[in-house]
Write an enzyme that holds these catalytic residues in place. Sequence first.
Site, PDB file in Angstrom:
ATOM      1  N   ASN A   1     -26.999 -30.904 -29.443  1.00  0.00           N
ATOM      2  CA  ASN A   1     -26.361 -29.668 -29.385  1.00  0.00           C
ATOM      3  C   ASN A   1     -27.135 -28.559 -29.753  1.00  0.00           C
ATOM      4  O   ASN A   1     -27.278 -27.518 -29.054  1.00  0.00           O
ATOM      5  CB  ASN A   1     -25.212 -29.580 -30.494  1.00  0.00           C
ATOM      6  CG  ASN A   1     -23.738 -30.590 -29.700  1.00  0.00           C
ATOM      7  OD1 ASN A   1     -24.038 -30.801 -28.631  1.00  0.00           O
ATOM      8  ND2 ASN A   1     -22.886 -30.656 -30.449  1.00  0.00           N
TER       9      ASN A   1
ATOM     10  N   ASP B   1     -11.275 -24.592 -41.458  1.00  0.00           N
ATOM     11  CA  ASP B   1     -11.271 -25.363 -42.551  1.00  0.00           C
ATOM     12  C   ASP B   1     -10.431 -24.318 -43.662  1.00  0.00           C
ATOM     13  O   ASP B   1      -9.712 -24.652 -44.641  1.00  0.00           O
ATOM     14  CB  ASP B   1     -12.717 -25.359 -43.196  1.00  0.00           C
ATOM     15  CG  ASP B   1     -13.589 -25.876 -42.293  1.00  0.00           C
ATOM     16  OD1 ASP B   1     -13.679 -27.238 -42.152  1.00  0.00           O
ATOM     17  OD2 ASP B   1     -14.495 -25.319 -41.395  1.00  0.00           O
TER      18      ASP B   1
ATOM     19  N   HIS C   1     -19.867 -25.848 -42.132  1.00  0.00           N
ATOM     20  CA  HIS C   1     -18.719 -26.543 -41.844  1.00  0.00           C
ATOM     21  C   HIS C   1     -19.257 -27.994 -41.692  1.00  0.00           C
ATOM     22  O   HIS C   1     -19.446 -28.476 -40.430  1.00  0.00           O
ATOM     23  CB  HIS C   1     -18.382 -26.065 -40.465  1.00  0.00           C
ATOM     24  CG  HIS C   1     -17.273 -26.775 -39.463  1.00  0.00           C
ATOM     25  ND1 HIS C   1     -15.922 -26.701 -40.022  1.00  0.00           N
ATOM     26  CD2 HIS C   1     -17.335 -27.698 -38.548  1.00  0.00           C
ATOM     27  CE1 HIS C   1     -15.471 -27.592 -39.207  1.00  0.00           C
ATOM     28  NE2 HIS C   1     -16.376 -27.969 -38.395  1.00  0.00           N
TER      29      HIS C   1
HETATM   30  N1  LIG Z   1     -16.161 -25.654 -35.887  1.00  0.00           N
HETATM   31  C1  LIG Z   1     -15.321 -26.238 -35.590  1.00  0.00           C
HETATM   32  O1  LIG Z   1     -14.122 -25.976 -36.599  1.00  0.00           O
HETATM   33  C2  LIG Z   1     -14.971 -27.391 -34.889  1.00  0.00           C
HETATM   34  C3  LIG Z   1     -16.128 -27.662 -33.848  1.00  0.00           C
HETATM   35  N2  LIG Z   1     -15.875 -28.685 -33.037  1.00  0.00           N
HETATM   36  C4  LIG Z   1     -17.009 -28.850 -32.079  1.00  0.00           C
HETATM   37  O2  LIG Z   1     -16.727 -28.266 -30.502  1.00  0.00           O
HETATM   38  C5  LIG Z   1     -17.568 -29.003 -29.783  1.00  0.00           C
HETATM   39  C6  LIG Z   1     -16.333 -29.049 -28.565  1.00  0.00           C
HETATM   40  O3  LIG Z   1     -15.314 -30.073 -28.992  1.00  0.00           O
HETATM   41  P1  LIG Z   1     -14.352 -30.630 -27.845  1.00  0.00           P
HETATM   42  O4  LIG Z   1     -13.725 -29.492 -26.930  1.00  0.00           O
HETATM   43  O5  LIG Z   1     -13.473 -31.722 -28.316  1.00  0.00           O
HETATM   44  O6  LIG Z   1     -15.328 -31.414 -26.965  1.00  0.00           O
HETATM   45  P2  LIG Z   1     -15.266 -31.992 -25.437  1.00  0.00           P
HETATM   46  O7  LIG Z   1     -16.113 -33.080 -25.393  1.00  0.00           O
HETATM   47  O8  LIG Z   1     -13.837 -32.532 -25.077  1.00  0.00           O
HETATM   48  O9  LIG Z   1     -15.623 -30.881 -24.618  1.00  0.00           O
HETATM   49  C7  LIG Z   1     -16.947 -30.189 -24.651  1.00  0.00           C
HETATM   50  C8  LIG Z   1     -17.235 -29.633 -23.234  1.00  0.00           C
HETATM   51  O10 LIG Z   1     -18.445 -29.132 -23.452  1.00  0.00           O
HETATM   52  C9  LIG Z   1     -19.218 -29.414 -22.113  1.00  0.00           C
HETATM   53  N3  LIG Z   1     -20.617 -29.316 -22.325  1.00  0.00           N
HETATM   54  C10 LIG Z   1     -21.476 -29.902 -22.705  1.00  0.00           C
HETATM   55  N4  LIG Z   1     -22.682 -29.485 -22.574  1.00  0.00           N
HETATM   56  C11 LIG Z   1     -22.634 -28.179 -22.092  1.00  0.00           C
HETATM   57  C12 LIG Z   1     -23.350 -27.232 -21.783  1.00  0.00           C
HETATM   58  N5  LIG Z   1     -24.854 -27.238 -22.086  1.00  0.00           N
HETATM   59  N6  LIG Z   1     -22.896 -25.841 -21.508  1.00  0.00           N
HETATM   60  C13 LIG Z   1     -21.707 -25.867 -21.414  1.00  0.00           C
HETATM   61  N7  LIG Z   1     -20.803 -26.659 -21.720  1.00  0.00           N
HETATM   62  C14 LIG Z   1     -21.098 -28.223 -21.909  1.00  0.00           C
HETATM   63  C15 LIG Z   1     -18.699 -30.889 -21.798  1.00  0.00           C
HETATM   64  O11 LIG Z   1     -19.008 -31.018 -20.535  1.00  0.00           O
HETATM   65  C16 LIG Z   1     -17.463 -30.878 -22.124  1.00  0.00           C
HETATM   66  O12 LIG Z   1     -16.642 -30.275 -21.301  1.00  0.00           O
HETATM   67  C17 LIG Z   1     -17.844 -30.229 -30.453  1.00  0.00           C
HETATM   68  O13 LIG Z   1     -19.164 -29.964 -30.728  1.00  0.00           O
HETATM   69  C18 LIG Z   1     -16.919 -30.276 -31.757  1.00  0.00           C
HETATM   70  O14 LIG Z   1     -17.645 -31.330 -32.596  1.00  0.00           O
HETATM   71  C19 LIG Z   1     -14.664 -29.254 -32.955  1.00  0.00           C
HETATM   72  C20 LIG Z   1     -13.510 -28.920 -33.712  1.00  0.00           C
HETATM   73  C21 LIG Z   1     -13.739 -28.004 -34.572  1.00  0.00           C
HETATM   74  O1  LIG Z   2     -14.768 -33.225 -37.364  1.00  0.00           O
HETATM   75  C1  LIG Z   2     -15.284 -33.046 -36.300  1.00  0.00           C
HETATM   76  O2  LIG Z   2     -16.026 -33.536 -35.780  1.00  0.00           O
HETATM   77  C2  LIG Z   2     -14.718 -31.802 -35.557  1.00  0.00           C
HETATM   78  C3  LIG Z   2     -14.619 -30.602 -36.305  1.00  0.00           C
HETATM   79  O3  LIG Z   2     -15.400 -29.822 -36.468  1.00  0.00           O
HETATM   80  C4  LIG Z   2     -13.418 -30.495 -37.271  1.00  0.00           C
HETATM   81  O4  LIG Z   2     -12.339 -30.939 -36.828  1.00  0.00           O
HETATM   82  O5  LIG Z   2     -13.442 -29.765 -38.129  1.00  0.00           O
END
Ligand SMILES: NC(=O)C1=CN([C@@H]2O[C@H](COP(=O)(O)OP(=O)(O)OC[C@H]3O[C@@H](n4cnc5c(N)ncnc54)[C@H](O)[C@@H]3O)[C@@H](O)[C@H]2O)C=CC1
Ligand SMILES: O=C([O-])CC(=O)C(=O)O
Length: 374
Positions: free
Chosen positions: A138, A202, A230
């Site tokens: 990432n 959170d 986070h």
């Molecule tokens: N900060 C927070 O509170 C939270 C963060 N997350 C994070 O958010 C991110 C996304 O989660 P989801 O939507 O569930 O994952 P997901 O896998 O469903 O979607 C991620 C999308 O990003 C795309 N992607 C990958 N590389 C890319 C790039 N270089 N440029 C543009 N798009 C790209 C993928 O093709 C996919 O469509 C993850 O890293 C997850 O851990 C998830 C939940 C909470």
């Molecule tokens: O836990 C994970 O990987 C996704 C995330 O960041 C959350 O739900 O807070």
Amino acid sequence: MDKLELAEQIAVVSGCLYLSWRIIKYVWSFLEVEEDPVTVLVTGAAGQIGYALVPMIARGEMLGPNRPVILHLLDIEPAAEALNGVKMELIDAAFPLLKGVVATTNVVEACTDVDIAIMVGGFPRKDGMERKDVMSKNVSIYKAQASALHYTIDGFSQRFSLLLPLLIVLLVANPANTNALILKEFAPSIPEDNITSLTRLDHNRALGQISEKLNVHVSDVKNVIIWGNHSSTQYPDVNHATVSTDKGTKYVRELVNNDHWLNTEFITTVQQRGAAIIKARKLSSALSAASAACDHIRDWVLGTPKGTWVSMGVYSDGSYGVPPGLIYSFPVTCEKGEWSIVQGLKIDEFSRAKMDATAEELIEEKALAYSCLH
Ligand SMILES: NC(=O)C1=CN([C@@H]2O[C@H](COP(=O)(O)OP(=O)(O)OC[C@H]3O[C@@H](n4cnc5c(N)ncnc54)[C@H](O)[C@@H]3O)[C@@H](O)[C@H]2O)C=CC1
Ligand SMILES: O=C([O-])CC(=O)C(=O)O
């Protein structure tokens, strides 16, 4: 006139022309009678958070019911077809506030003319992993995308909207704080105050746990704090949190009346909530993450309600003894698109140790991120 004088005069004239152009564009935006549409970039828009987030934005949940929006959706080539499907659904939903959708796999096109960038694109962790385990995949994405966002400002391609004079960025993809730091380092044209990371999920989880424990409405619980990363080292702090009751405002500690629970189970439940969701759903949080991203941007842009603070990952200025140069979650209030860290809160020894531990992890993550980039 020698060549040097000529070059100097050309430089001065170009500088004046550029300045006049920016002033005219800015003044013009004030003269517009209709509410100016705001262009919002969502990266990773074909993913599960993206799918939950874009309708919320298009319905006005992020910027209010009168603010038109243009959506720029970015994903990578293997997800292009799914991304186009999301665009088709947005058109089919006939959102009155939605003035345009650009769905693209071209990062420069996606970043052009953007006012708000919500960076979700990346790889989520799976069961049994820590969020920093997705670091190497990432952070390199955020180094690359920083350049495109940098150019949005440096290449003068940003529109000047009435609501936001300069691009603001929210980093959602994990490890969110460190990705935001990398983006900041590689997009020097974006002011550091304009780059934040998401800990609102959170924060909302902490509000939810207190509301369940006390059987009160979640909107009556205020001013919890998420300090730090986070990650599972984050420190959810209720020492200043309050609940509005019929008998006035009371402190959470007084109402819960169980310091042991607040200092142990409450903290670990919030710290481990993401992992618990992954275990239950076999996918990480999406609807709550999307909702928290909306809350984060809404409060940042439109302001926090009086007497209330929220948690945001922001660039540390050394407040509360947190090392400067980290993106660390603090309690903040926001007004007119600017956040400021709430000052003067009393920190006891228990809190100090937890705040330092999560700062330590961020220092380690920063070093790890740089080692991944070399
Ligand atoms: N900060 C927070 O509170 C939270 C963060 N997350 C994070 O958010 C991110 C996304 O989660 P989801 O939507 O569930 O994952 P997901 O896998 O469903 O979607 C991620 C999308 O990003 C795309 N992607 C990958 N590389 C890319 C790039 N270089 N440029 C543009 N798009 C790209 C993928 O093709 C996919 O469509 C993850 O890293 C997850 O851990 C998830 C939940 C909470
Ligand atoms: O836990 C994970 O990987 C996704 C995330 O960041 C959350 O739900 O807070």
